[in-house]
Each structure stands twice: as structure tokens, then as C-alpha cells.
Design a protein around this motif. Structure first.
Motif, mmCIF file in Angstrom:
data_model
loop_
_atom_site.group_PDB
_atom_site.id
_atom_site.type_symbol
_atom_site.label_atom_id
_atom_site.label_comp_id
_atom_site.label_asym_id
_atom_site.label_seq_id
_atom_site.Cartn_x
_atom_site.Cartn_y
_atom_site.Cartn_z
ATOM 1 N N LEU A 17 0.933 -1.077 0.087
ATOM 2 C CA LEU A 17 -0.100 -0.135 -0.183
ATOM 3 C C LEU A 17 0.959 1.316 -0.031
ATOM 4 O O LEU A 17 0.192 2.495 0.338
ATOM 5 N N ALA A 19 2.428 2.874 -2.413
ATOM 6 C CA ALA A 19 2.238 3.887 -3.523
ATOM 7 C C ALA A 19 1.003 4.371 -3.397
ATOM 8 O O ALA A 19 0.720 5.550 -3.632
ATOM 9 N N THR A 20 -0.057 3.621 -3.026
ATOM 10 C CA THR A 20 -1.412 4.068 -2.668
ATOM 11 C C THR A 20 -1.428 5.296 -1.651
ATOM 12 O O THR A 20 -2.056 6.220 -2.012
ATOM 13 N N LEU A 21 -0.886 4.993 -0.460
ATOM 14 C CA LEU A 21 -1.023 5.977 0.483
ATOM 15 C C LEU A 21 -0.087 7.337 0.071
ATOM 16 O O LEU A 21 -0.177 8.197 0.984
ATOM 17 N N LYS A 22 1.024 7.031 -0.684
ATOM 18 C CA LYS A 22 1.688 8.251 -1.024
ATOM 19 C C LYS A 22 0.818 9.027 -2.243
ATOM 20 O O LYS A 22 1.524 9.966 -2.775
ATOM 21 N N GLY A 23 -0.214 8.363 -2.878
ATOM 22 C CA GLY A 23 -1.019 9.006 -3.906
ATOM 23 C C GLY A 23 -1.465 10.544 -3.636
ATOM 24 O O GLY A 23 -0.992 11.081 -2.532
ATOM 25 N N GLY A 58 -4.411 -5.663 3.965
ATOM 26 C CA GLY A 58 -4.674 -4.619 3.442
ATOM 27 C C GLY A 58 -6.181 -4.063 3.790
ATOM 28 O O GLY A 58 -6.522 -2.708 3.881
ATOM 29 N N THR A 62 -6.518 -0.197 5.398
ATOM 30 C CA THR A 62 -7.359 0.629 4.823
ATOM 31 C C THR A 62 -8.440 1.170 5.512
ATOM 32 O O THR A 62 -9.219 2.019 5.480
ATOM 33 N N VAL A 91 -11.438 3.992 3.804
ATOM 34 C CA VAL A 91 -11.290 3.720 2.203
ATOM 35 C C VAL A 91 -11.701 1.851 2.172
ATOM 36 O O VAL A 91 -12.019 1.633 0.891
#
Length: 138
Positions: A17, A19-23, A58, A62, A91
Motif C-alpha cells: 500500500l 504507493a497508494t498512501l503516497k498518492g 490490506g 485501509t 477507504v
């Protein structure tokens, strides 16, 4: 960069996660401390970190993330507007109930798990982080 969140960082990495949380966000993250993870039943963290449990991990992680930037003042106002309770959509798709307990924000999950916010409004590049003292479960 907090040493009190090493378990959370390891879990985010294991769940894929990062990359997702750095989105782009913005996100509001309710971040359990290492002590919060340590308080889970023996073997829980180790089991969740296994590759075959990546989806479950995950989901737990999330569940601690809410879309948008919800700072402490906004959350407190939502609680007041909701006659003492605010419902937050995570999320993960579940809900958390926020209320006040002795002047501190209390989050409650559907299993009646409870976590107090112990530090609020830590700025992130794409949102805000609130430190909590327990791991919540969807």
C-alpha cells in the motif's frame, strides 16, 4: 519517520500500500502505534504479515484511512453536529464512529473495538495523520 509506528510501516509495505498512501489524496490516517499492534492477541500481526494474508492485511490497514483531510477541528465539529457522534466512511468501505470521551476523540469499530486519538493533526504531504492507541478492525 516515527519510531512508534515501525509496525504500521512494515504492515503497509507488506500489504503493498505504499504507493497508494503516497498518492494524491488527501487522506486522513488513524495510525496505530507499535504498542497498539503489540496489544493484539498473540500471533495476530505475524499472521497478517504472511503473504497469503495480504488482502486481509490490506483491509485492516485501509480501515484506518478516511478519504479527505479531516483535521481535529473538523472532526470535533462533525461530532457536535451529529449530537455527539460522527460516522466516518473508510477507504476499506466500512465505518468508524467518532465521539468524545473525556475531551479526547474516541473511535469505535463495529466490533466495539475502541481507540483514542493520542496525537492529532500531524501534517502529511497528502493529508493528515492522527495517532491512535489501538488497532481497529472492520
Amino acid at each position: 519517520g516515527s519510531p512508534d509506528h515501525a509496525t504500521l510501516v512494515a504492515a503497509v509495505q507488506a500489504a503493498g500500500l505504499v504507493a497508494t498512501l503516497k498518492g494524491q489524496g488527501p487522506f486522513t490516517v488513524f495510525a496505530p502505534t507499535n504498542a497498539a499492534f503489540d496489544a493484539l492477541p498473540a500471533g495476530t500481526v505475524e499472521t497478517l504479515l504472511k503473504p497469503e494474508n495480504k488482502a486481509d492485511l490490506g483491509g485492516v490497514l485501509t480501515y484506518h484511512v478516511v478519504p479527505g483531510k479531516v483535521d481535529a477541528a473538523t472532526l470535533t465539529a462533525q461530532i457536535a453536529a451529529g449530537n455527539g457522534k460522527a460516522t466516518l466512511k473508510t477507504v476499506q468501505g466500512g465505518t468508524l464512529t467518532a465521539s468524545l470521551d473525556g475531551g479526547r476523540v474516541l473511535l469505535t469499530d463495529p466490533r466495539n473495538g475502541r481507540a483514542h486519538v493520542t496525537a492529532a493533526d500531524l501534517a502529511g504531504g497528502n493529508g493528515v495523520v492522527h495517532v491512535i492507541d489501538s488497532v481497529l478492525l472492520p
